[in-house]
Design a protein around this motif. Structure first.
Motif, mmCIF file in Angstrom:
data_model
loop_
_atom_site.group_PDB
_atom_site.id
_atom_site.type_symbol
_atom_site.label_atom_id
_atom_site.label_comp_id
_atom_site.label_asym_id
_atom_site.label_seq_id
_atom_site.Cartn_x
_atom_site.Cartn_y
_atom_site.Cartn_z
ATOM 1 N N ASP A 118 3.392 -5.876 1.880
ATOM 2 C CA ASP A 118 4.371 -4.999 1.748
ATOM 3 C C ASP A 118 5.424 -5.830 0.596
ATOM 4 N N PHE A 172 -5.383 1.177 2.988
ATOM 5 C CA PHE A 172 -4.226 0.510 1.849
ATOM 6 C C PHE A 172 -4.471 1.814 1.078
ATOM 7 N N GLU A 225 -2.376 3.011 -4.152
ATOM 8 C CA GLU A 225 -0.921 2.875 -4.567
ATOM 9 C C GLU A 225 -0.240 1.833 -3.543
ATOM 10 N N ALA A 226 -0.916 1.291 -2.616
ATOM 11 C CA ALA A 226 -0.073 0.304 -1.883
ATOM 12 C C ALA A 226 0.369 -0.951 -2.721
#
Length: 235
Positions: free
Chosen positions: A41, A77, A80-81
């Protein structure tokens, strides 16, 4: 007969192989063997030495079915992760240049003689599309697979031309991409912007310090000898 990569992948891989191997060697030396923790992230890779940023999830390799799965095709995932979105450039590159390994969601590597090694080749070659600072991997699923991350942090050094290492790098590169030895040599020299002359028997280049590099080929186009000559006036 074992499987092989597509001609399009081999052409691109051969072109960039020697420089990619050199950069990966430098990455491994700088990053070291410390225990690393990835935060997908935050797109960071952390160790006792510090924090590297700009990581991207290239994909993963399964030892069970011996397939590669790109990050954008992983349902955990998606495209767009944060750590996956940058890798869409690889798929776009594959579409432009007709490289099926870069556009297929899950390339099958089970037919390769060494599927795990093929996965490493795929990851490092794909990483060059993103700038090629280095690829880091770690085991997942209790050792039944590996995940591969590209690290784009600009604090990581870029490898420069190394006359001493050149023969080893070229030989290693043609062992991985043996279909066109001249392509490997041309790609390495052009990567560093070195001028060269190509003849039927050899490719000759002038290195940054003014010395001459000669890569000779046999009648089948295979590298036969690699030699260097100091610039005039050097002892």
């Amino acid at each position: 007969m074992s499987a092989d990569f597509s001609p399009e992948f081999q052409a691109y891989g051969g072109w960039i192989a020697a420089a990619a191997i050199q950069q990966q060697d430098l990455f491994n030396e700088v990053v070291g063997q410390d225990s690393l923790q990835a935060d997908l992230d935050a797109r960071t890779l952390s160790s006792e030495r510090g924090v590297l940023g700009g990581i991207s999830l290239l994909g993963s390799f399964s030892e069970l079915d011996r397939t590669w799965l790109w990050g954008w095709a992983n349902p955990g995932f998606g495209a767009e992760a944060p750590a996956v979105a940058p890798t869409l450039a690889i798929r776009e590159f594959g579409e432009r240049h007709g490289i099926p390994e870069f556009t297929s969601d899950s390339p099958d590597l089970s037919g390769f003689e060494q599927p795990a090694q093929a996965a490493i080749m795929l990851a490092i070659t794909a990483g060059t599309v993103l700038g090629g600072r280095g690829v880091w991997s770690t085991a997942i699923n209790e050792g039944r697979g590996h995940v591969y991350l590209h690290v784009a942090d600009e604090q990581l050094p870029r490898a420069g031309f190394d006359a001493v290492a050149t023969p080893r790098l070229l030989i290693n590169a043609i062992s991985v991409f043996p279909s066109d030895h001249r392509q490997v040599v041309r790609g390495y020299l052009q990567h560093f912007g070195l001028p060269y002359d190509e003849a039927a028997d050899a490719i000759r280049s002038t290195t940054p310090n003014g010395s001459t590099l000669a890569v000779e080929f046999d009648e089948l186009g295979r590298i036969g000898n690699i030699s260097g000559q100091p610039k005039p006036g050097d002892v």
